[in-house]
Design an enzyme around this catalytic site. Sequence first.
Site, PDB file in Angstrom:
ATOM      1  N   ASN A 116      49.245  49.268  74.857  1.00  0.00           N
ATOM      2  CA  ASN A 116      50.559  48.677  75.133  1.00  0.00           C
ATOM      3  C   ASN A 116      51.281  48.278  73.857  1.00  0.00           C
ATOM      4  O   ASN A 116      52.507  48.282  73.806  1.00  0.00           O
ATOM      5  CB  ASN A 116      50.389  47.446  76.023  1.00  0.00           C
ATOM      6  CG  ASN A 116      51.674  46.672  76.228  1.00  0.00           C
ATOM      7  OD1 ASN A 116      52.601  47.162  76.857  1.00  0.00           O
ATOM      8  ND2 ASN A 116      51.737  45.461  75.673  1.00  0.00           N
ATOM      9  N   ASP A 182      55.629  45.957  70.729  1.00  0.00           N
ATOM     10  CA  ASP A 182      55.562  46.684  71.998  1.00  0.00           C
ATOM     11  C   ASP A 182      55.902  48.160  71.805  1.00  0.00           C
ATOM     12  O   ASP A 182      57.030  48.513  71.467  1.00  0.00           O
ATOM     13  CB  ASP A 182      56.534  46.045  72.999  1.00  0.00           C
ATOM     14  CG  ASP A 182      56.220  46.410  74.428  1.00  0.00           C
ATOM     15  OD1 ASP A 182      55.086  46.147  74.861  1.00  0.00           O
ATOM     16  OD2 ASP A 182      57.104  46.956  75.109  1.00  0.00           O
ATOM     17  N   ARG A 210      38.964  51.114  80.342  1.00  0.00           N
ATOM     18  CA  ARG A 210      39.674  49.947  80.857  1.00  0.00           C
ATOM     19  C   ARG A 210      40.995  49.901  80.115  1.00  0.00           C
ATOM     20  O   ARG A 210      41.019  49.919  78.878  1.00  0.00           O
ATOM     21  CB  ARG A 210      38.915  48.659  80.591  1.00  0.00           C
ATOM     22  CG  ARG A 210      39.738  47.400  80.943  1.00  0.00           C
ATOM     23  CD  ARG A 210      39.191  46.163  80.280  1.00  0.00           C
ATOM     24  NE  ARG A 210      39.982  44.975  80.592  1.00  0.00           N
ATOM     25  CZ  ARG A 210      40.880  44.408  79.783  1.00  0.00           C
ATOM     26  NH1 ARG A 210      41.137  44.934  78.591  1.00  0.00           N
ATOM     27  NH2 ARG A 210      41.530  43.316  80.144  1.00  0.00           N
ATOM     28  N   ASP A 212      43.896  47.871  78.906  1.00  0.00           N
ATOM     29  CA  ASP A 212      44.328  46.502  78.661  1.00  0.00           C
ATOM     30  C   ASP A 212      45.828  46.374  78.929  1.00  0.00           C
ATOM     31  O   ASP A 212      46.605  47.269  78.599  1.00  0.00           O
ATOM     32  CB  ASP A 212      44.020  46.136  77.198  1.00  0.00           C
ATOM     33  CG  ASP A 212      44.397  44.720  76.857  1.00  0.00           C
ATOM     34  OD1 ASP A 212      43.740  43.790  77.362  1.00  0.00           O
ATOM     35  OD2 ASP A 212      45.363  44.530  76.084  1.00  0.00           O
ATOM     36  N   HIS A 216      51.918  45.516  81.796  1.00  0.00           N
ATOM     37  CA  HIS A 216      53.038  45.476  80.857  1.00  0.00           C
ATOM     38  C   HIS A 216      53.518  46.865  80.462  1.00  0.00           C
ATOM     39  O   HIS A 216      54.306  47.009  79.524  1.00  0.00           O
ATOM     40  CB  HIS A 216      52.646  44.660  79.628  1.00  0.00           C
ATOM     41  CG  HIS A 216      52.340  43.235  79.966  1.00  0.00           C
ATOM     42  ND1 HIS A 216      53.320  42.286  80.121  1.00  0.00           N
ATOM     43  CD2 HIS A 216      51.168  42.608  80.234  1.00  0.00           C
ATOM     44  CE1 HIS A 216      52.766  41.126  80.455  1.00  0.00           C
ATOM     45  NE2 HIS A 216      51.458  41.304  80.528  1.00  0.00           N
ATOM     46  N   GLU A 248      43.983  46.809  83.835  1.00  0.00           N
ATOM     47  CA  GLU A 248      44.119  45.354  83.916  1.00  0.00           C
ATOM     48  C   GLU A 248      45.509  45.018  84.458  1.00  0.00           C
ATOM     49  O   GLU A 248      46.507  45.108  83.741  1.00  0.00           O
ATOM     50  CB  GLU A 248      43.930  44.700  82.550  1.00  0.00           C
ATOM     51  CG  GLU A 248      43.980  43.177  82.643  1.00  0.00           C
ATOM     52  CD  GLU A 248      44.294  42.487  81.327  1.00  0.00           C
ATOM     53  OE1 GLU A 248      44.029  41.275  81.231  1.00  0.00           O
ATOM     54  OE2 GLU A 248      44.826  43.145  80.406  1.00  0.00           O
ATOM     55  N   ASN A 311      35.900  37.294  83.398  1.00  0.00           N
ATOM     56  CA  ASN A 311      35.976  38.262  82.310  1.00  0.00           C
ATOM     57  C   ASN A 311      36.195  37.526  80.996  1.00  0.00           C
ATOM     58  O   ASN A 311      36.237  36.290  80.956  1.00  0.00           O
ATOM     59  CB  ASN A 311      37.055  39.323  82.573  1.00  0.00           C
ATOM     60  CG  ASN A 311      38.473  38.836  82.301  1.00  0.00           C
ATOM     61  OD1 ASN A 311      38.735  37.639  82.161  1.00  0.00           O
ATOM     62  ND2 ASN A 311      39.404  39.762  82.217  1.00  0.00           N
ATOM     63  N   ARG A 349      31.643  44.793  88.250  1.00  0.00           N
ATOM     64  CA  ARG A 349      31.477  44.654  86.800  1.00  0.00           C
ATOM     65  C   ARG A 349      30.913  43.274  86.495  1.00  0.00           C
ATOM     66  O   ARG A 349      31.408  42.259  86.990  1.00  0.00           O
ATOM     67  CB  ARG A 349      32.822  44.821  86.080  1.00  0.00           C
ATOM     68  CG  ARG A 349      32.718  44.670  84.559  1.00  0.00           C
ATOM     69  CD  ARG A 349      34.075  44.760  83.880  1.00  0.00           C
ATOM     70  NE  ARG A 349      34.958  43.661  84.269  1.00  0.00           N
ATOM     71  CZ  ARG A 349      36.247  43.596  83.941  1.00  0.00           C
ATOM     72  NH1 ARG A 349      36.805  44.571  83.246  1.00  0.00           N
ATOM     73  NH2 ARG A 349      36.979  42.566  84.321  1.00  0.00           N
TER      74      ARG A 349
END
Length: 508
Positions: A116, A182, A210, A212, A216, A248, A311, A349
């Site tokens: 991201n 960003d 995964r 992250d 966003h 996520e 987590n 998990r």
Amino acid sequence: MLSLIIAACCVTVALAGTFSNPTCAPGRNTIVHLFEWKWTDIAKECERFLGPNGFCGVQISPPNENRLVNNRPWWERYQPVSYKLQTRSGSEDQLRDMISRCNRVNVRIYSDTVINHMTGVGGSGTGTAGSHWNGDTLSYPGVPFSAWDFNTGNECHSSDMNIHDYNNAEEIRNCRLVSLADLKLSKNYVREEITQYMNHLIDLGVAGFRIDAAKHMWPGDLRAMFGTLHDLNSAVFGSGRKPFIFQEVIDMGGEPISASEYTGIGRVTNFIFGVKLGQVFRNENKASNLHNWGEAWGMPNSNDVVVFIDNHDNQRGHGGGGGPLTHFEPRPYKLATAFMLAHPYGFTRLMSSYNFDRSNTDQGPPHNGDNINDVTINADLTCGNGWTCEHRWREIYNMVAFRNIVMGQNLQHWWDNGNYQIAFGRGNKGFIAMNMDNHNLDQTLQTGLPAGTYCDVISGSYDGSSCSGTEIQVGNDGNAHFSISNSSDDPMIAIHVGAKKGQPKVTT
């Protein structure tokens, strides 16, 4: 024109669910996040523990070059400088060796993937592979990215380019998350650099990612990037297998962005799961209410989610919040984890932590200078040298095998006392009873299991001939008597056909 529309629809349909298969070796169903472990230690753990005990795989910390931050907090791993594979966890050669060794013992590797953003804006420095970066000019020559590759005021309309309004989906996705630069994921060049990085990891043998901060990023941008990913390494996985992707997406309700926007791409992380179980196992909500746990609680479809108790973020009070159970509350934590592993909902998990001062949630992993400490193993199989290793707690790793054994079996023979005592079976393969009440549990219950003597895998283990803990006798009618003290450190009993006396021990 109609043919083009039909073709576009077909691409969307083909992508939906393509990345939702966890790609575990047969008979394995749970991954563990070995948070901030070195690649050399993960390789050893796959061979000596995770493989033999039936674990599916490992979520590793981000393997790409990150910003060097004073005092080396854990979160520096989430500020990329380049996609070179050099971090405190080790070099590219060590990463490659670890992936290969883990795959050889049927333990898959899932990379935490930060796409991201890059570092925080402002300041400059070098990364863990020696690459220079400048957050003032948005220069990252190690990729290379320049200011043209980031969202600007044309895309983000907040006054300072940061996210403030979580009721504004455009701001959440086009502006800076806590001042992190960003990336402009709508730009083909940026997408190509990211997928080149991910494809390199696939070629090294990882089984998935995964993602992250997926919340966003626009789902359309993720679809476009993931649609160009390689198939998994055919030498390990066979031909035509797609990587497993779990995103996520913190969706606690009440915001314009929902997890359902991402479930057509891959799975999503279900944060509500751990928060709600925490309330039950802290005795804030009756355990008997778990009789319809899962979708009936307003959660996504079981096949769309990765579930967990805590987590690396929310155990520190960061993203997701809600006060989850953590290793700092071992009794209810073990109970909640055992319930998660016994219940059929979601893909599971586990968290494997290191010790940290709760007044300093930035604290990085156990270290000596800039070097992460080795993970040492004690005689009782627990970890030393500053590592918590919840996945090595007997009550947890034995339930990993329980989940493997009962996979595909329906939940049945539910029993509760209307309060904090519950029990249920999984077909004719396993049964668990739990007592969180203020008095003892003393019940004869229908287990659904074949007659015989079973080892309780909570109080002990089965070595193929004898039980080191409690033995449970199941009669010809499937009934068994359970006695669980409410003052026990582990007020639960779990039995399954892979830990039945007179038969070989089975973990997968």
